[in-house]
Design a protein around this motif. Structure first.
Motif, PDB file in Angstrom:
ATOM      1  N   UNK A 118       2.762  -9.643 -15.079  1.00  0.00           N
ATOM      2  CA  UNK A 118       1.332  -9.550 -14.737  1.00  0.00           C
ATOM      3  C   UNK A 118       1.108  -9.194 -13.392  1.00  0.00           C
ATOM      4  N   UNK A 119       1.482  -9.017 -13.043  1.00  0.00           N
ATOM      5  CA  UNK A 119       0.740  -8.870 -11.484  1.00  0.00           C
ATOM      6  C   UNK A 119       1.030  -6.803 -11.705  1.00  0.00           C
ATOM      7  N   UNK A 120       1.843  -7.138 -11.774  1.00  0.00           N
ATOM      8  CA  UNK A 120       1.891  -5.431 -11.650  1.00  0.00           C
ATOM      9  C   UNK A 120       1.218  -4.535 -12.800  1.00  0.00           C
ATOM     10  N   UNK A 121       1.740  -5.801 -13.643  1.00  0.00           N
ATOM     11  CA  UNK A 121       0.985  -3.883 -14.957  1.00  0.00           C
ATOM     12  C   UNK A 121       0.036  -2.885 -13.927  1.00  0.00           C
ATOM     13  N   UNK A 122      -1.130  -4.039 -14.072  1.00  0.00           N
ATOM     14  CA  UNK A 122      -2.445  -3.560 -13.626  1.00  0.00           C
ATOM     15  C   UNK A 122      -2.323  -2.691 -12.311  1.00  0.00           C
ATOM     16  N   UNK A 123      -2.002  -2.808 -11.848  1.00  0.00           N
ATOM     17  CA  UNK A 123      -2.414  -2.730 -10.319  1.00  0.00           C
ATOM     18  C   UNK A 123      -2.128  -1.137  -9.824  1.00  0.00           C
ATOM     19  N   UNK A 124      -2.435  -0.745  -9.304  1.00  0.00           N
ATOM     20  CA  UNK A 124      -2.082   0.420  -7.917  1.00  0.00           C
ATOM     21  C   UNK A 124      -1.541   0.884  -6.755  1.00  0.00           C
ATOM     22  N   UNK A 125      -2.034  -1.129  -5.898  1.00  0.00           N
ATOM     23  CA  UNK A 125      -1.712  -1.413  -4.442  1.00  0.00           C
ATOM     24  C   UNK A 125      -1.497  -2.671  -4.652  1.00  0.00           C
ATOM     25  N   UNK A 219       1.137   9.506  -4.696  1.00  0.00           N
ATOM     26  CA  UNK A 219       1.561   8.715  -5.271  1.00  0.00           C
ATOM     27  C   UNK A 219       0.526   7.559  -6.304  1.00  0.00           C
ATOM     28  N   UNK A 220       0.649   7.730  -7.332  1.00  0.00           N
ATOM     29  CA  UNK A 220      -0.177   6.609  -7.944  1.00  0.00           C
ATOM     30  C   UNK A 220      -0.317   5.111  -7.714  1.00  0.00           C
ATOM     31  N   UNK A 221       0.543   4.643  -7.575  1.00  0.00           N
ATOM     32  CA  UNK A 221       1.602   3.251  -8.169  1.00  0.00           C
ATOM     33  C   UNK A 221       2.192   3.344  -6.728  1.00  0.00           C
ATOM     34  N   UNK A 222       1.858   2.297  -5.824  1.00  0.00           N
ATOM     35  CA  UNK A 222       2.508   2.202  -4.220  1.00  0.00           C
ATOM     36  C   UNK A 222       2.642   0.227  -4.180  1.00  0.00           C
ATOM     37  N   UNK A 267      -5.099  -0.409   4.851  1.00  0.00           N
ATOM     38  CA  UNK A 267      -6.195  -0.058   6.045  1.00  0.00           C
ATOM     39  C   UNK A 267      -5.182   1.641   4.942  1.00  0.00           C
ATOM     40  N   UNK A 268      -3.999   1.833   5.878  1.00  0.00           N
ATOM     41  CA  UNK A 268      -3.693   3.446   4.992  1.00  0.00           C
ATOM     42  C   UNK A 268      -3.527   3.320   4.037  1.00  0.00           C
ATOM     43  N   UNK A 269      -2.967   3.141   3.418  1.00  0.00           N
ATOM     44  CA  UNK A 269      -1.985   2.819   2.023  1.00  0.00           C
ATOM     45  C   UNK A 269      -3.472   3.486   0.911  1.00  0.00           C
ATOM     46  N   UNK A 270      -4.430   1.993   1.289  1.00  0.00           N
ATOM     47  CA  UNK A 270      -5.596   2.340   0.604  1.00  0.00           C
ATOM     48  C   UNK A 270      -6.184   3.026   1.127  1.00  0.00           C
ATOM     49  N   UNK A 271      -6.208   3.667   1.768  1.00  0.00           N
ATOM     50  CA  UNK A 271      -8.024   4.993   2.038  1.00  0.00           C
ATOM     51  C   UNK A 271      -7.240   6.351   0.955  1.00  0.00           C
ATOM     52  N   UNK A 272      -5.966   6.616   0.394  1.00  0.00           N
ATOM     53  CA  UNK A 272      -5.565   7.754  -0.325  1.00  0.00           C
ATOM     54  C   UNK A 272      -5.915   7.128  -1.360  1.00  0.00           C
ATOM     55  N   UNK A 273      -6.534   8.963  -2.013  1.00  0.00           N
ATOM     56  CA  UNK A 273      -6.981   8.649  -2.893  1.00  0.00           C
ATOM     57  C   UNK A 273      -4.951   8.081  -4.021  1.00  0.00           C
TER      58      UNK A 273
END
Lengths: 273, 273
Positions: A118-125, A219-222, A267-273
């Motif tokens: 449930x947590x990961x299904x809709x998540x990107x980070x 990468x789309x999902x990290x 910070x770094x990983x959520x700044x990337x598109x």
């Protein structure tokens, strides 16, 4: 002090009153862990954090506070309808075993955790905590992850409890708003992330790892894996990750604190598109 | 246990032995502050941190440890020639007032702090702490600043003591290696930085501030100002700064913890050429 005669407010005279047992011996981590688990409860401390737990939908069992906090929390007490026990400051310390700095506590019922899917299904980070044992670090990581817009947290089976009082407090209530789940098994715990197409990044201070900025470009999902204080991530999880990444630091310094490393990495990983 | 009969090792039988007074009542912050100030001492805890204090040149007054730490520290005890008091684990807690997790303590003499001019004269990146009151935050900021290659730290007059035991421990000894100084006056405390050509960056969560990455591009010397937990930087220092900068975060979260913010800011500012 007519407030304490209102609906919900109950003056308590004896520190061993059984209605106060949710709040007993707060300094004894082992005792508290078993009590909170057995009764499915957790505590929040201070007006702001209590309000956030209520707003997140956790059912209140009771409040415990000194006289001076009644005014600022009376609306919450009235809205929830839960009993509010009022004690003199000295007695508060006798019940809880320490000086309650923010003067107000509330006991809540836990809610069932969602499954990892449930947590990961809709998540990107997402952030994955392997065996972080320090509640301060768990709380600090939740606070930073929420601030940087991470979508969820996944805990290994032995990671410390985000709803333990100290973690709740340090997170400033981020443990209530940032969705999280706990794996049932450590051994193949990363398979759910892989099945959902996550690029799995193992954070390590090892000099042969890839610099953080380069590890997940495009990468789309990290999923960011963080390991225990001291020993870091297990060898198994490091092998299972798609990439081992490091935060570049002064070679004379052995490592960053895990909460500081988590803040920089989020910070770094959520700044990337 | 022949070790304790060797040079330097002294078994102590009474917890009120006056030779142990450097280690008394470690949990009492107020008492400790006045004792450490009056006697010009500080304490280090755990083998690694004790070794780092010795390596940094602080004179050892004495050691206090349980039997099981003697082997791993015997070379340091021998080299320094300072007395090493040995206590059973139970008595250790009775002297210090808490369970000493890492089992070994050492008391050191402080050294005179350099003037602020000395710290900033050769530095390119400095961190300035206004009134950080929490020793854990001070220690964590030193650890991150050292890891990212910041050259020095300047403290406002009321900032908490980096050599207080908790700060020393959380910094993992970075307080011994990262040079720091304390301003004598808060009011015009930033003038030394300005006189040395520093671009002064005030970190704030305010939405109208400049994003951190853009605040100091191309600046040769940068000073990062960090304010107190809760209220943040004083209005005066924010006005005196060259730029107010913010770390972009989720608008639903009010702020980052100051140590997390410091880690991210040091990372960003030391990455720029």
């Amino acid at each position: 002090m007519g407030h304490t005669d209102g609906v919900g407010f109950v003056r308590v005279d004896r520190r061993d009153d059984p209605r106060l047992r949710d709040y007993a011996n707060l300094k004894d981590v082992t005792l508290r862990k078993s009590l909170e688990e057995a009764h499915g409860i957790f505590l929040a401390e201070g007006e702001k954090v209590i309000r956030r737990a209520v707003a997140a939908g956790y059912p209140v069992r009771s409040f415990l506070m000194t006289e001076r906090w009644i005014d600022s929390l009376s609306d919450v007490v009235a809205d929830t309808g839960a009993p509010c026990y009022v004690l003199p400051p000295d007695e508060m310390a006798n019940v809880t075993g320490f000086h309650v700095h923010r003067g107000a506590l509330a006991s809540f019922a836990r809610l069932p955790l969602p499954p990892v899917e449930k947590i990961v299904a809709e998540a990107r980070r997402v952030v994955v905590l392997e065996d972080i044992v320090d509640h301060t670090n768990v709380g600090a990581i939740f606070r930073s992850a929420a601030a940087f817009g991470v979508d969820g947290v996944v805990l290994a089976p032995r990671c410390a409890d985000p709803l333990y009082r100290r973690a709740v407090k340090v997170s400033m209530g981020a443990v209530f708003t940032l969705p999280y789940a706990r794996m049932t098994r450590w051994y193949d715990g990363l398979s759910t992330l892989r099945d959902h197409g996550f690029w799995i990044v193992a954070l390590t201070p090892a000099p042969d790892a890839v610099p953080l900025e380069e590890c997940a470009v495009g990468r789309d999902r990290v999923a960011l894996l963080l390991g225990t204080e001291g020993d870091g991530l297990s060898a198994r999880w490091q092998r299972q990750a798609d990439v081992r990444a490091r935060i570049p630091i002064n070679p004379a310094i052995d490592s960053l604190n895990v909460a500081a490393a988590a803040a920089v990495a989020c910070y770094v990983l959520t700044r990337q598109p």
